[in-house]
Design an enzyme around this catalytic site. Structure first.
Site, short mmCIF file in Angstrom:
data_model
loop_
_atom_site.label_atom_id
_atom_site.label_comp_id
_atom_site.label_asym_id
_atom_site.label_seq_id
_atom_site.Cartn_x
_atom_site.Cartn_y
_atom_site.Cartn_z
N LYS A 80 -3.06 6.99 0.92
CA LYS A 80 -2.85 7.23 2.36
C LYS A 80 -2.02 8.50 2.52
CE LYS A 80 -2.30 4.57 6.62
NZ LYS A 80 -3.53 4.99 7.26
N ARG B 154 0.84 -1.21 0.00
CA ARG B 154 0.00 0.00 0.00
C ARG B 154 0.87 1.25 0.00
NH1 ARG B 154 -4.40 0.76 4.69
NH2 ARG B 154 -2.51 1.10 5.92
N ARG C 170 8.95 27.21 -2.40
CA ARG C 170 7.51 26.98 -2.52
C ARG C 170 6.98 27.21 -3.93
NH1 ARG C 170 2.46 29.27 -2.11
NH2 ARG C 170 0.92 27.89 -1.14
N HIS D 53 3.64 25.09 -6.40
CA HIS D 53 2.76 23.93 -6.28
C HIS D 53 3.22 22.70 -7.04
CE1 HIS D 53 0.34 27.08 -4.59
NE2 HIS D 53 -0.66 26.25 -4.31
N LEU E 50 -10.19 4.47 2.11
CA LEU E 50 -8.85 3.90 2.17
C LEU E 50 -9.03 2.40 2.36
CD1 LEU E 50 -5.72 4.49 2.42
CD2 LEU E 50 -6.08 3.95 4.83
N GLU F 128 -16.52 5.50 5.33
CA GLU F 128 -15.65 4.93 6.36
C GLU F 128 -15.58 5.86 7.56
OE1 GLU F 128 -11.59 4.66 4.93
OE2 GLU F 128 -11.68 6.65 4.05
N1 PDD Z 1 -5.64 4.75 9.89
N2 PDD Z 1 -9.55 4.39 6.66
C1 PDD Z 1 -8.85 5.46 7.10
C2 PDD Z 1 -9.26 6.81 6.66
C3 PDD Z 1 -7.73 5.26 7.93
O1 PDD Z 1 -7.01 6.32 8.34
C4 PDD Z 1 -7.39 3.94 8.34
C5 PDD Z 1 -6.21 3.66 9.23
C6 PDD Z 1 -8.16 2.86 7.87
C7 PDD Z 1 -7.84 1.43 8.23
O2 PDD Z 1 -6.66 0.98 7.61
P1 PDD Z 1 -5.74 -0.15 8.29
O3 PDD Z 1 -6.61 -1.32 8.49
O4 PDD Z 1 -4.68 -0.39 7.30
O5 PDD Z 1 -5.23 0.43 9.58
C8 PDD Z 1 -9.23 3.13 7.02
C9 PDD Z 1 -4.40 4.62 10.62
C10 PDD Z 1 -4.43 3.59 11.69
C11 PDD Z 1 -3.98 5.99 11.10
O6 PDD Z 1 -4.19 6.94 10.35
O7 PDD Z 1 -3.41 6.11 12.19
#
Ligand code: PDD
Length: 319
Positions: free
Chosen positions: A166, A64, A119, A121, A222, A198
């Protein structure tokens, strides 16, 4: 005597080639992570066991990480072996300084930003990414939270439409987490135009009539590393899984709601916006998935111990 809170201990971190105490780690203010939120991150659990620590599902976390980097056009600074070695190095440094006690579960935080530049973009040419790794104790939800479940609130998902990356640009998620905090809730469950997406930092699962239902993988969420894991665990437990869009009304009429993340594993939601979820108690599907999750941890730890014994190299981060 009460145990010292771990805030009194300073983690040893990795920043751009150096392993230093957190308070000595510095990035220039023109780092694009600071200026634009131009970077990505990963959060992976490192579970402790007799043979050391196992980075749980690390291959998937690294995949990921690699996908996120590719989507924003940053070259991956390490291959998987390089990332593993780096995490091992940071863990070892923290153990040496007693910041990480033996037997303590930990969390690895990895952040890569585009780097430092004047700076502007668009992507600057010829800059080096900033690489930061921090390993800190993992505090899983406590037994009471698992036994009673947690309270959540809900809100409209107003984030951008690249939630599959992420990204460290987390303002939308931060506002949702703050909304939960201000309302005495554990997490905010988000809906986009009447459809479940989510949580602010977790994936959300719904159970109706014994069937586990998940929002599809898409740019609107995510894909948690627990997403694929729960797919496997539900099959192992004989729980039918349906992946499809879930209307807000279905969430409110669910028998169970479960949230999942690296730091929460799986956790039952027993109240949503002040209303009980199903019977208002953690349900059978949660119980089965939680038990299966613990078995998956034990299996990975066992594999890692056998690997470690083969290598005869003491503590190893394996997966
Ligand atoms: N966050 N969706 C979002 C928006 C997240 O930030 C996370 C995890 C998940 C779950 O993903 P995973 O199972 O891989 O932890 C779903 C982490 C823990 C954080 O930002 O600290």
């Amino acid at each position: 005597m009460t145990a010292l809170p771990d805030v009194s201990l300073e983690p040893i971190v990795y920043l751009n080639g150096e392993v230093v105490p957190l308070s000595e780690a510095r990035v220039p203010v023109l780092d694009r992570g600071f200026i634009f939120g131009d970077g990505i991150y990963e959060v992976a659990p490192l579970y402790a066991h007799a043979g050391g620590r196992t980075a749980f599902r690390f291959e998937q976390h690294l995949a990921r990480l690699s996908r996120s980097l590719e989507k924003i056009g940053i070259a991956n600074p390490f291959n998987n072996a390089g990332w593993r070695a780096l995490i091992e190095r940071v863990v070892a440094a923290n153990e040496a300084e007693a910041d990480l006690a033996a037997g303590q579960d930990a969390i690895a935080y990895i952040q890569v930003t585009r780097g430092v530049a004047k700076r502007g973009h668009a992507f600057p040419a010829g800059i080096q990414p900033t690489v930061f790794v921090m390993v800190t104790p993992l505090h899983l939800p406590n037994a009471a939270q698992r036994a009673e479940g947690v309270r959540c609130v809900s809100a409209e998902d107003r984030r951008w439409l690249n939630c599959d990356i992420k990204s460290v640009s987390l303002l939308g998620n931060v506002l949702m987490a703050q909304y939960a905090a201000e309302n005495g809730a554990f997490e905010t469950i988000q809906f986009r135009e009447g459809v479940l997406t989510e949580g602010s930092s977790s994936n959300v699962w719904v159970v109706k009539g014994g069937v586990l239902i998940a929002p599809p993988r898409s740019h609107k969420i995510l894909e948690g590393i627990r997403y694929g894991l729960i797919e496997e665990l539900s099959a192992e437990c004989g729980i039918r899984l349906e992946v499809r869009e879930i209307a807000e009304a279905e969430v409110r009429a669910a028998d169970e709601i479960i949230i999942s993340s690296a730091t929460k594993e799986v956790l039952p939601v027993t109240q949503l916006d002040g209303q009980p979820v199903g019977a208002g108690k953690p349900g059978a599907v949660f119980a089965a998935l939680y038990a299966a999750y613990q078995r998956a941890k034990a299996t990975e730890a066992q594999g890692a111990q056998q690997q470690g014994a083969k290598n005869e190299s003491g503590e190893r981060i394996t997966d």
